[in-house]
Design a protein around this motif. Structure first.
Motif, PDB file in Angstrom:
ATOM      1  N   ASP A  45      24.078  62.669  21.730  1.00  0.00           N
ATOM      2  CA  ASP A  45      25.277  62.644  21.955  1.00  0.00           C
ATOM      3  C   ASP A  45      26.600  61.117  22.011  1.00  0.00           C
ATOM      4  O   ASP A  45      25.867  60.457  22.419  1.00  0.00           O
ATOM      5  N   GLU A  46      27.453  61.552  20.795  1.00  0.00           N
ATOM      6  CA  GLU A  46      28.494  59.965  21.191  1.00  0.00           C
ATOM      7  C   GLU A  46      28.833  59.803  22.829  1.00  0.00           C
ATOM      8  O   GLU A  46      28.358  58.857  23.282  1.00  0.00           O
ATOM      9  N   ARG A  47      28.536  61.125  23.426  1.00  0.00           N
ATOM     10  CA  ARG A  47      29.184  60.251  25.112  1.00  0.00           C
ATOM     11  C   ARG A  47      28.105  59.505  25.819  1.00  0.00           C
ATOM     12  O   ARG A  47      28.620  58.690  26.807  1.00  0.00           O
ATOM     13  N   LEU A  48      26.725  59.130  25.116  1.00  0.00           N
ATOM     14  CA  LEU A  48      25.962  58.088  25.884  1.00  0.00           C
ATOM     15  C   LEU A  48      25.934  56.353  25.044  1.00  0.00           C
ATOM     16  O   LEU A  48      25.474  56.206  25.667  1.00  0.00           O
ATOM     17  N   ARG A  49      27.012  56.817  23.996  1.00  0.00           N
ATOM     18  CA  ARG A  49      26.429  55.204  23.371  1.00  0.00           C
ATOM     19  C   ARG A  49      27.072  55.156  23.927  1.00  0.00           C
ATOM     20  O   ARG A  49      28.017  54.645  24.712  1.00  0.00           O
ATOM     21  N   ARG A  50      26.563  53.165  24.051  1.00  0.00           N
ATOM     22  CA  ARG A  50      26.624  51.584  24.651  1.00  0.00           C
ATOM     23  C   ARG A  50      27.469  51.358  23.913  1.00  0.00           C
ATOM     24  O   ARG A  50      27.972  49.855  24.646  1.00  0.00           O
ATOM     25  N   LEU A  51      26.758  51.035  22.913  1.00  0.00           N
ATOM     26  CA  LEU A  51      27.599  49.917  22.117  1.00  0.00           C
ATOM     27  C   LEU A  51      29.097  48.958  22.314  1.00  0.00           C
ATOM     28  O   LEU A  51      28.783  47.914  22.721  1.00  0.00           O
ATOM     29  N   PRO A  52      29.644  49.880  22.204  1.00  0.00           N
ATOM     30  CA  PRO A  52      31.106  49.556  22.128  1.00  0.00           C
ATOM     31  C   PRO A  52      31.413  49.057  23.983  1.00  0.00           C
ATOM     32  O   PRO A  52      31.565  47.231  23.989  1.00  0.00           O
ATOM     33  N   ARG A  53      30.550  49.813  24.639  1.00  0.00           N
ATOM     34  CA  ARG A  53      31.264  48.944  25.588  1.00  0.00           C
ATOM     35  C   ARG A  53      30.327  48.245  26.508  1.00  0.00           C
ATOM     36  O   ARG A  53      30.644  47.008  27.357  1.00  0.00           O
TER      37      ARG A  53
END
Length: 220
Positions: A86-94
């Motif tokens: 799920d794209e909403r879980l993506r953490r790397l940019p944050r």
């Protein structure tokens, strides 16, 4: 996974298979407690370290999430792993943005030995979606649960701001409990056979072991 049978009179009936989310929780309970009770984690959460302790942990997690989300992109269309990606879980940019706020350039970082092993374990699931799901589950469900406690403690003990802790903010998800319940429902509905379930659970236990090693190295 062998499905147990019991005799009822002259008939032999299969017991209902335990939900995968329940099996995962039970199987990883001890490993989860060991990782959560690590000296580094206890010191960090109790305020006995400083902001540098969190910075060191976040720096090492950068390598973990870079691998996790790279493999997740590869498996996003897979029938087993895809429903959870799920794209909403993506953490790397944050995480990269948080590190910048903390004065860290990811390009200058070197993974600890345990983190290199952790990354290798994640990369090895690129052709094994059930085992990838194990890593996806242990990391993101942790971020949505205990990660919220980490966020509040880092603000309380070390004065870190929201701008340095955006890793634990899930703006696009809404109510976290509702999302976690939906995640577990999706997990329980994945098209897995018994052998794949055993492999997934074993990998989840191993994933907690990788986290335990990470915390031991951070303490050292």
């Amino acid at each position: 996974m062998t499905i147990p049978f019991e005799e009822t009179g002259h008939a032999v009936q299969a017991e209902p298979r335990r939900l995968l989310s329940e099996s995962l929780r039970a199987a990883t309970s001890d490993a989860h407690d060991r990782a959560e009770g690590a000296t580094f984690v206890d010191d960090l959460m109790s305020g006995r370290l400083d902001a540098g302790g969190y910075r060191r942990m976040a720096s090492q997690l950068y390598f973990v999430y870079r691998a996790l989300e790279s493999v997740g992109d590869t498996l996003s269309g897979d029938t087993v792993a895809g429903p959870l990606v799920d794209e909403r879980l993506r953490r790397l940019p944050r995480l990269a943005a948080d590190l910048a706020m903390l004065g860290v350039d990811p390009a200058t970082l070197t993974p600890l030995p345990g983190v290199s092993a952790y990354v290798d374990a994640i990369e090895a699931t690129r052709d094994d979606p059930p085992r990838f799901v194990a890593h996806h589950y242990t990391r993101y469900l942790g971020d949505l649960s205990g990660g919220q406690v980490i966020r509040s403690r880092m603000k309380l003990h070390y004065g870190l701001t929201e701008a340095a802790l955006s890793f634990y903010t899930f703006d696009e998800i809404g109510k976290l409990k509702r999302y976690k319940d939906s995640y577990r429902d999706t997990l329980d509905g994945l098209p897995l056979d018994d052998e794949q379930i055993v492999s997934l659970i074993d990998e989840a236990v191993a994933a907690f072991g990788h986290n335990e090693r990470l915390f031991a190295e951070l303490a050292g």
